[in-house]
Write an enzyme that holds these catalytic residues in place. Structure first.
Site, PDB file in Angstrom:
ATOM      1  N   ARG A 268      -5.452  -2.316   8.615  1.00 30.23           N
ATOM      2  CA  ARG A 268      -6.615  -3.004   8.036  1.00 30.23           C
ATOM      3  C   ARG A 268      -6.157  -4.252   7.298  1.00 30.23           C
ATOM      4  NH1 ARG A 268      -8.268   2.298   6.478  1.00 30.23           N
ATOM      5  NH2 ARG A 268      -7.098   2.216   4.543  1.00 30.23           N
ATOM      6  N   LEU A 269      -7.079  -5.213   7.175  1.00 33.37           N
ATOM      7  CA  LEU A 269      -6.788  -6.409   6.372  1.00 33.37           C
ATOM      8  C   LEU A 269      -7.222  -6.228   4.921  1.00 33.37           C
ATOM      9  CD1 LEU A 269      -7.775  -9.342   8.751  1.00 33.37           C
ATOM     10  CD2 LEU A 269      -5.477  -8.654   8.060  1.00 33.37           C
TER      11      LEU A 269
ATOM     12  N   ASN B 130     -10.272  -2.696  -6.069  1.00 34.95           N
ATOM     13  CA  ASN B 130      -9.519  -1.806  -6.972  1.00 34.95           C
ATOM     14  C   ASN B 130     -10.171  -1.818  -8.337  1.00 34.95           C
ATOM     15  OD1 ASN B 130      -6.198  -2.885  -5.820  1.00 34.95           O
ATOM     16  ND2 ASN B 130      -7.507  -1.255  -5.041  1.00 34.95           N
TER      17      ASN B 130
ATOM     18  N   ASP C  22       0.843  -1.198   0.000  1.00 34.45           N
ATOM     19  CA  ASP C  22       0.000   0.000   0.000  1.00 34.45           C
ATOM     20  C   ASP C  22       0.878   1.247   0.000  1.00 34.45           C
ATOM     21  OD1 ASP C  22      -2.308   1.478   0.040  1.00 34.45           O
ATOM     22  OD2 ASP C  22      -2.696   1.194   2.189  1.00 34.45           O
TER      23      ASP C  22
HETATM   24  C1  FPP Z   1      -1.797   0.480  -3.381  1.00 34.37           C
HETATM   25  O1  FPP Z   1      -1.431   1.761  -3.686  1.00 34.37           O
HETATM   26  C2  FPP Z   1      -1.342  -0.485  -4.321  1.00 34.37           C
HETATM   27  C3  FPP Z   1      -2.067  -1.112  -5.289  1.00 34.37           C
HETATM   28  C4  FPP Z   1      -3.211  -0.576  -6.012  1.00 34.37           C
HETATM   29  C5  FPP Z   1      -1.707  -2.476  -5.612  1.00 34.37           C
HETATM   30  C6  FPP Z   1      -0.233  -2.752  -5.765  1.00 34.37           C
HETATM   31  C7  FPP Z   1       0.277  -2.463  -7.112  1.00 34.37           C
HETATM   32  C8  FPP Z   1       1.578  -2.391  -7.397  1.00 34.37           C
HETATM   33  C9  FPP Z   1       2.655  -2.604  -6.423  1.00 34.37           C
HETATM   34  C10 FPP Z   1       2.007  -2.026  -8.758  1.00 34.37           C
HETATM   35  C11 FPP Z   1       2.118  -3.119  -9.755  1.00 34.37           C
HETATM   36  C12 FPP Z   1       2.332  -4.494  -9.303  1.00 34.37           C
HETATM   37  C13 FPP Z   1       2.812  -5.457 -10.113  1.00 34.37           C
HETATM   38  C14 FPP Z   1       2.879  -6.850  -9.654  1.00 34.37           C
HETATM   39  C15 FPP Z   1       3.309  -5.163 -11.444  1.00 34.37           C
HETATM   40  P1  FPP Z   1      -2.545   2.848  -3.546  1.00 34.37           P
HETATM   41  O2  FPP Z   1      -2.816   3.374  -4.909  1.00 34.37           O
HETATM   42  O3  FPP Z   1      -3.730   2.326  -2.826  1.00 34.37           O
HETATM   43  O4  FPP Z   1      -1.785   3.904  -2.654  1.00 34.37           O
HETATM   44  P2  FPP Z   1      -2.456   5.026  -1.743  1.00 34.37           P
HETATM   45  O5  FPP Z   1      -3.233   4.314  -0.662  1.00 34.37           O
HETATM   46  O6  FPP Z   1      -1.265   5.774  -1.209  1.00 34.37           O
HETATM   47  O7  FPP Z   1      -3.335   5.851  -2.637  1.00 34.37           O
END
Ligand code: FPP
Length: 321
Positions: free
Chosen positions: A252-253, A125, A77
């Site tokens: 959180r989970l 997501n 995250d």
């Molecule tokens: C949370 O960041 C992360 C994600 C949406 C999922 C994880 C994705 C990656 C690490 C990138 C690509 C992965 C691979 C395997 C190629 P967020 O957008 O929720 O961050 P925030 O809470 O700070 O807004």
């Protein structure tokens, strides 16, 4: 490139801005063989401690190799915040996050961690993020798999996926299958990406599968055991996580591995995922090794032997009764 020929539609390659290729990894031919030992947890894997950075080796030296977790799961995250702190677009945070995925996976493979499961894209997501961000994450995943397959092979990493992956775009599914097939015979760390994954939907899918099996075998519901449910989870082939790491400080989970984390130790760090590296994985494992896992029982430090009659408690019961 992997010895297996590419399968499915591989496309013409990602645009340059999406590339998540990293600097070449250490030249394995230069590694001293004498430093390679078998992992006690996973005998077919080899430890490659000599490939850790000096800082990583210093933390690794504090670990008890016989008490390494078998399975580490991570909620990655903070990509958006990482970008926001630098006045960058969110997608650059995801791109940087993909680099962390590879670096952490390689450290995991060097210490012989059998299972690493990363929450890369949740059902939520998929449903709740703007289409442009979802589309970017899909393109990033494809690009990531394409660019890093050789490194997965060099690190003996096997790739798997969990989630409702059949709902992802066909070209993404093709690339996923291509990477899984190419790495299928690797014997080191299994990197599982949770994609279009939700813990509750996994349980729904498991119960549907179990209900169908019971109907087919004419079994009564009161015969259902925990083992039956486990057999129908996406993770049936792996042990439950010993350690769950969450970056960026949220407690959180987030609908991740809900059944599987019943007795998992949780480690939350304020560090944002794009800043998370192998050394931080090792630090989380060091913290894990300082914990006492009780599984609902009494700890090792308890003075009372199991089955021993506690006279004080007996007297209290009589007085209270
Ligand atoms: C949370 O960041 C992360 C994600 C949406 C999922 C994880 C994705 C990656 C690490 C990138 C690509 C992965 C691979 C395997 C190629 P967020 O957008 O929720 O961050 P925030 O809470 O700070 O807004």
């Amino acid at each position: 490139m992997a010895s297996s020929p590419p399968i499915g539609r591989t496309g013409s390659g990602p645009p340059p801005c999406l590339s998540v290729e990293l600097a070449p990894g250490p030249d394995l031919k230069k590694c001293r063989k004498s430093n390679i030992e078998a992992s006690s947890l996973y005998p077919s894997a080899t430890l490659r401690i000599h490939e850790l950075t000096a800082e990583e080796r210093a933390v690794y030296a504090t670990l008890k190799p016989e008490r390494l977790p078998e399975h580490v799961a991570i909620i990655m995250d903070g990509n958006g915040r990482w970008a926001g702190h630098r006045s960058l677009k969110r997608f650059l945070g995801h791109q940087q996050g993909a680099k962390s995925v590879q670096l952490v996976t390689e450290t995991a493979s060097r210490i012989g961690l059998p299972w690493l499961t990363l929450y890369a894209f949740s059902l939520e997501n998929n449903l709740r993020r703007p289409r442009a961000e979802v589309n970017f994450l899909m393109r990033l995943l494809k690009s990531y798999l394409e660019s890093n397959l050789q490194r997965m092979m060099d690190n003996n990493v096997r790739m798997r996926y969990i989630g409702r992956t059949h709902e992802l775009p066909p070209e993404v599914q093709d690339k996923m299958a291509w990477a899984a097939d190419a790495t299928a015979r690797n014997t080191g760390t299994t990197l599982t990406l949770a994609l279009n994954y939700g813990g509750r939907s996994e349980l729904v899918d498991a119960f549907r599968g179990l209900a169908a099996e019971m109907k087919h075998k004419h079994l009564s519901p009161d015969r259902i055991t925990e083992e039956d449910i486990h057999r129908h989870l996406y993770t049936a082939h792996m042990p439950d996580p010993d350690l769950l790491i969450r970056t960026s400080g949220e407690m959180r989970l987030s609908n991740y591995l809900l059944w599987q984390v019943a007795y998992t130790e949780i480690f939350v760090t304020e560090r944002l995922w794009p800043d998370f590296r192998g050394i931080h994985l090792l630090e989380a494992i060091a913290d894990f090794q300082r914990r006492e896992r009780r599984y609902g029982g009494l700890g090792e430090g308890s003075a009372e032997a199991p089955g021993e009659v506690d006279e004080e408690a007996e007297r209290f019961k009589i007085a209270a009764g």
